[in-house]
Design a protein around this motif. Structure first.
Motif, PDB file in Angstrom:
ATOM      1  N   LYS A 251      83.204   9.779 128.409  1.00 50.69           N
ATOM      2  CA  LYS A 251      81.961   9.488 127.766  1.00 50.69           C
ATOM      3  C   LYS A 251      81.324   7.639 127.507  1.00 50.69           C
ATOM      4  N   ILE A 252      82.183   7.190 126.441  1.00 52.59           N
ATOM      5  CA  ILE A 252      82.105   6.001 126.513  1.00 52.59           C
ATOM      6  C   ILE A 252      81.010   5.258 127.248  1.00 52.59           C
ATOM      7  N   ALA A 253      81.692   5.162 128.948  1.00 55.07           N
ATOM      8  CA  ALA A 253      81.065   4.938 129.869  1.00 55.07           C
ATOM      9  C   ALA A 253      80.000   5.727 130.101  1.00 55.07           C
ATOM     10  N   ARG A 254      79.704   6.817 129.906  1.00 58.45           N
ATOM     11  CA  ARG A 254      78.188   7.534 130.148  1.00 58.45           C
ATOM     12  C   ARG A 254      76.724   7.182 128.638  1.00 58.45           C
ATOM     13  N   VAL A 255      77.494   6.393 127.841  1.00 59.99           N
ATOM     14  CA  VAL A 255      76.740   5.780 126.811  1.00 59.99           C
ATOM     15  C   VAL A 255      76.119   4.517 126.873  1.00 59.99           C
ATOM     16  N   VAL A 256      77.244   3.486 127.399  1.00 57.51           N
ATOM     17  CA  VAL A 256      77.112   2.156 127.955  1.00 57.51           C
ATOM     18  C   VAL A 256      76.126   1.974 129.367  1.00 57.51           C
ATOM     19  N   LYS A 257      76.370   3.261 130.100  1.00 55.25           N
ATOM     20  CA  LYS A 257      75.898   3.282 131.190  1.00 55.25           C
ATOM     21  C   LYS A 257      76.783   1.591 132.469  1.00 55.25           C
ATOM     22  N   ARG A 258      75.595   1.675 133.841  1.00 52.27           N
ATOM     23  CA  ARG A 258      76.651   1.022 134.492  1.00 52.27           C
ATOM     24  C   ARG A 258      75.684  -0.308 134.397  1.00 52.27           C
TER      25      ARG A 258
ATOM     26  N   MET B 284      77.692   0.425 116.951  1.00 47.12           N
ATOM     27  CA  MET B 284      77.019   1.829 118.152  1.00 47.12           C
ATOM     28  C   MET B 284      76.443   1.437 119.580  1.00 47.12           C
ATOM     29  N   LEU B 285      77.436   2.214 120.049  1.00 48.24           N
ATOM     30  CA  LEU B 285      77.572   1.628 121.577  1.00 48.24           C
ATOM     31  C   LEU B 285      76.195   2.249 122.320  1.00 48.24           C
ATOM     32  N   SER B 286      75.234   1.259 123.227  1.00 44.64           N
ATOM     33  CA  SER B 286      74.245   1.261 123.485  1.00 44.64           C
ATOM     34  C   SER B 286      75.101   1.229 125.123  1.00 44.64           C
ATOM     35  N   PRO B 287      72.986   1.595 126.060  1.00 45.56           N
ATOM     36  CA  PRO B 287      73.827   0.245 127.725  1.00 45.56           C
ATOM     37  C   PRO B 287      73.423  -1.501 127.309  1.00 45.56           C
ATOM     38  N   SER B 288      72.882  -1.669 125.976  1.00 48.70           N
ATOM     39  CA  SER B 288      73.021  -3.017 126.139  1.00 48.70           C
ATOM     40  C   SER B 288      74.015  -3.987 125.532  1.00 48.70           C
ATOM     41  N   SER B 289      74.950  -3.041 124.661  1.00 46.38           N
ATOM     42  CA  SER B 289      76.533  -3.887 124.167  1.00 46.38           C
ATOM     43  C   SER B 289      76.965  -4.566 125.523  1.00 46.38           C
ATOM     44  N   ASP B 290      77.636  -5.756 124.641  1.00 46.26           N
ATOM     45  CA  ASP B 290      78.206  -6.423 125.618  1.00 46.26           C
ATOM     46  C   ASP B 290      80.022  -6.486 125.591  1.00 46.26           C
ATOM     47  N   THR B 291      80.167  -6.648 126.154  1.00 45.81           N
ATOM     48  CA  THR B 291      81.258  -7.121 126.153  1.00 45.81           C
ATOM     49  C   THR B 291      82.695  -6.699 124.809  1.00 45.81           C
ATOM     50  N   PRO B 292      81.962  -7.871 123.912  1.00 47.26           N
ATOM     51  CA  PRO B 292      82.954  -8.056 122.837  1.00 47.26           C
ATOM     52  C   PRO B 292      82.304  -7.023 122.247  1.00 47.26           C
ATOM     53  N   GLY B 293      81.206  -6.103 122.480  1.00 45.73           N
ATOM     54  CA  GLY B 293      81.238  -5.014 121.322  1.00 45.73           C
ATOM     55  C   GLY B 293      81.959  -3.897 122.304  1.00 45.73           C
TER      56      GLY B 293
END
Length: 229
Positions: free
Chosen positions: A47-54, A1-10
């Protein structure tokens, strides 16, 4: 599950689950470089970018993967306040597809040194790097509402200078920049229309094409009515 804390591999793993061979083929038909593509649409990537954030550091890592979709997410999640000139130039060194260029151009116009990038990229002989300069001008004409009109009008000289570059992705961006300056407002419309008319009389066929296409839109009823000119 993606989140702002998702890292590059995830994020890369998640993108891999969305791969679409059908979409990859479709992208190719639109002139998008697909050698490292997964076939994910830009709205889905946004949409993915909005989930993982800046996250600027992560964006730089995503770019280094070379995957088209990862690079688009990198563009959408990079921080223009943190982006350095060296980083912008490093990304430009990798430009090989018009859609990546145009998305990056929007990001680049948000940085404080955007005018320096335009000047530097315009003088670069590489097709996609030079396109970046004019995509930035086109975007700035629309999005930078507080920028003085004189700044955009000043780019007409650069447009004229490079109006004879016959390469497809350059000439279309030069034309785009000219049209967007002309559509910005009545103040910008007059000098842009004048340049379009001048280019139609050029001895160079690329310049004539740019001029005629821009003149057609800028002198059209829709634009003239909206600008009240």
């Amino acid at each position: 599950m993606l989140s702002p804390s998702s890292d590059t591999p995830g994020i890369i793993d998640h993108l891999g689950t969305l791969r679409s061979e059908e979409n990859i083929a479709g992208m190719g038909r639109f002139g998008i470089a697909t050698e490292a593509a997964l076939g994910i649409s830009n709205p889905d990537l946004q949409k993915i970018a909005r989930v993982v954030k800046r996250d600027h550091v992560r964006a730089l890592d995503l770019w280094k993967t070379g995957i088209r979709e990862a690079r688009m997410v990198a563009i959408y999640t990079a921080d223009p306040k943190a982006l350095t000139s060296a980083e912008a130039h490093s990304w430009a060194d990798d430009f090989a597809s018009w859609e990546i260029v145009d998305a990056a151009a929007d990001l680049f116009t948000e940085v404080p040194f955007w005018q320096d990038l335009i000047a530097e990229f315009a003088e670069d002989e590489r097709e996609f790097v030079r396109r970046t300069a004019f995509a930035m001008i086109a975007g700035a004409s629309v999005h930078l509402k507080k920028e003085p009109d004189a700044t955009l009008i000043g780019y007409l000289r650069l447009i004229e200078q490079h109006s004879t570059d016959p390469r497809n992705f350059v000439k279309k961006a030069v034309n785009w920049a000219l049209r967007n300056i002309g559509k910005r407002n009545a103040t910008c419309h007059k000098p842009a229309l004048a340049l379009a008319g001048k280019l139609t009389e050029s001895n160079d066929k690329t310049a004539r094409w740019i001029g005629k296409d821009a003149l057609k839109e800028l002198s059209g009823e829709k634009v003239m009515r909206r600008l009240n000119v």
